[in-house]
Motif scaffolding. Structure first.
Motif, PDB file in Angstrom:
ATOM      1  N   ILE A 186      68.338  31.938  35.973  1.00  0.00           N
ATOM      2  CA  ILE A 186      68.396  30.831  36.342  1.00  0.00           C
ATOM      3  C   ILE A 186      67.425  30.511  37.736  1.00  0.00           C
ATOM      4  CG2 ILE A 186      70.202  29.323  37.853  1.00  0.00           C
ATOM      5  CD1 ILE A 186      72.951  31.608  36.625  1.00  0.00           C
ATOM      6  N   TYR A 193      77.687  29.076  35.933  1.00  0.00           N
ATOM      7  CA  TYR A 193      76.347  29.693  36.452  1.00  0.00           C
ATOM      8  C   TYR A 193      75.565  29.372  37.114  1.00  0.00           C
ATOM      9  CZ  TYR A 193      76.574  32.744  31.981  1.00  0.00           C
ATOM     10  OH  TYR A 193      77.602  33.475  31.167  1.00  0.00           O
ATOM     11  N   ALA A 194      75.988  28.082  37.163  1.00  0.00           N
ATOM     12  CA  ALA A 194      74.837  27.596  38.379  1.00  0.00           C
ATOM     13  C   ALA A 194      75.623  28.097  39.694  1.00  0.00           C
ATOM     14  CB  ALA A 194      75.813  26.018  38.125  1.00  0.00           C
ATOM     15  N   GLY A 210      71.396  26.712  35.631  1.00  0.00           N
ATOM     16  CA  GLY A 210      72.401  27.791  35.520  1.00  0.00           C
ATOM     17  C   GLY A 210      73.293  26.545  34.176  1.00  0.00           C
ATOM     18  N   GLY A 241      73.175  31.069  40.630  1.00  0.00           N
ATOM     19  CA  GLY A 241      71.751  30.934  41.047  1.00  0.00           C
ATOM     20  C   GLY A 241      72.245  29.838  42.282  1.00  0.00           C
TER      21      GLY A 241
END
Length: 307
Positions: free
Chosen positions: A235, A21-22, A251, A25
């Motif tokens: 995020i 997820y990071a 994230g 973002g």
């Protein structure tokens, strides 16, 4: 004891998923931090990465994670071309024009995927999809999904390389100068239009690569880009718009919150009846709203005083 054990396992899974997820973002945050535009088609490039890995696995018989070596350069060229041909023509235009253009680009990408692959959800299996590393800590048995660990390692490596590029290379210095003061950078001889295209290309690479990493964990559909765009917004707001460290922390927070919510709430009867595990995406939005209420500029954002 069961809740504690489930919580520790959910924490591990959430951190590993949050790393991917990071990357999503970080791509959106980098584009905003330098170009000052919000890319509403960001999530569709994530989906494009997923389907690129699916094509590489099914048509070319290539390991999906190995396909990053092919997908990443192509994603950069696509992002660079999109900015040169479309977004560069909107420099100096209203903010609404840029938003609508990025939204239109996302719609073109999602519909192209729909035309090419149909509506059927797609995923891939790897030889290590179900492999698990088991660690015994006292009475706790912690399980590490090999595929999540591999995804986290690849994410960390790419973000490290991006950080090195931004702070040690000449183009990195030009990127940071453009983000801080476009006019000042131009006076020093920086071709800011080229820098913007490079940044959009890098953001597209991060989005597409995250899609490749997520494919073995999820089923891809052509229209799920909105979900990833929403996650990217959550995020970047959590971490602070334009902050790369904030995007990474944001994230990880989103991954942990989603994992804890979907794993622990079903173990508590009252919460299971009202929330359960079917509201995974809602838990991140709740944290998002709390951060907006308590720290509107985000965890790493700067407060701007108006006089």
């Amino acid at each position: 004891m069961e809740i504690f054990s489930q919580g520790m396992q959910a924490l591990i899974d959430g951190l590993l998923t949050g790393g991917v997820y990071a990357m999503i973002g970080a791509g959106l945050s980098l584009i905003f931090g330098v170009m000052r535009i919000i890319n509403f088609g960001h999530g569709d490039f994530v989906v494009l990465g997923m389907y690129s890995a699916f094509f590489a696995a099914t048509a070319l018989h290539m390991d999906p994670y190995l396909s990053i070596l092919v997908v990443a350069p192509l994603a950069y060229l696509l992002g660079f071309a999109v900015h040169r041909l479309i977004l560069s023509r909107l420099l100096g235009a209203s903010e609404q024009s840029t938003k609508l253009a990025s939204l239109g680009i996302g719609l073109v990408v999602s519909n192209a995927i729909l035309l090419g692959f149909g509506t059927q959800p797609q995923t891939v299996d790897t030889t290590y999809s179900t492999s698990v590393w088991v660690m015994q800590v006292g009475t706790l048995e912690l399980r590490f999904s090999v595929i999540r660990v591999v995804a986290m390692v690849i994410t960390a490596a790419l973000i490290f390389l991006l950080n090195r590029m931004l702070f040690t290379s000449e183009i990195g210095k030009a990127i940071r100068a453009t983000g801080q003061n476009r006019l000042g950078a131009e006076l020093q001889g920086v071709d800011t239009r080229r820098i913007y295209a490079v940044i959009f290309g890098i953001g597209t690479v991060l989005a597409a690569t995250a899609g490749v990493l997520l494919l073995p964990l999820l089923s891809a559909t052509p229209t799920m880009g909105t979900i990833f765009t929403n996650k990217a917004f959550v995020i970047t707001i959590l971490g602070g718009l334009g902050s790369m460290p904030g995007a990474i922390i944001g994230g990880l927070i989103l991954g942990v919150v989603e994992s804890l919510g979907s794993s622990i709430f079903p173990l508590i009867p009252f919460l299971n009846n009202h929330f359960g595990s079917n509201y995974r995406d809602a838990y991140g939005l709740i944290i998002f709203l709390l951060v907006l209420l308590l720290k509107p500029e985000g965890l790493f954002g700067r407060t701007v005083k108006r006089v």
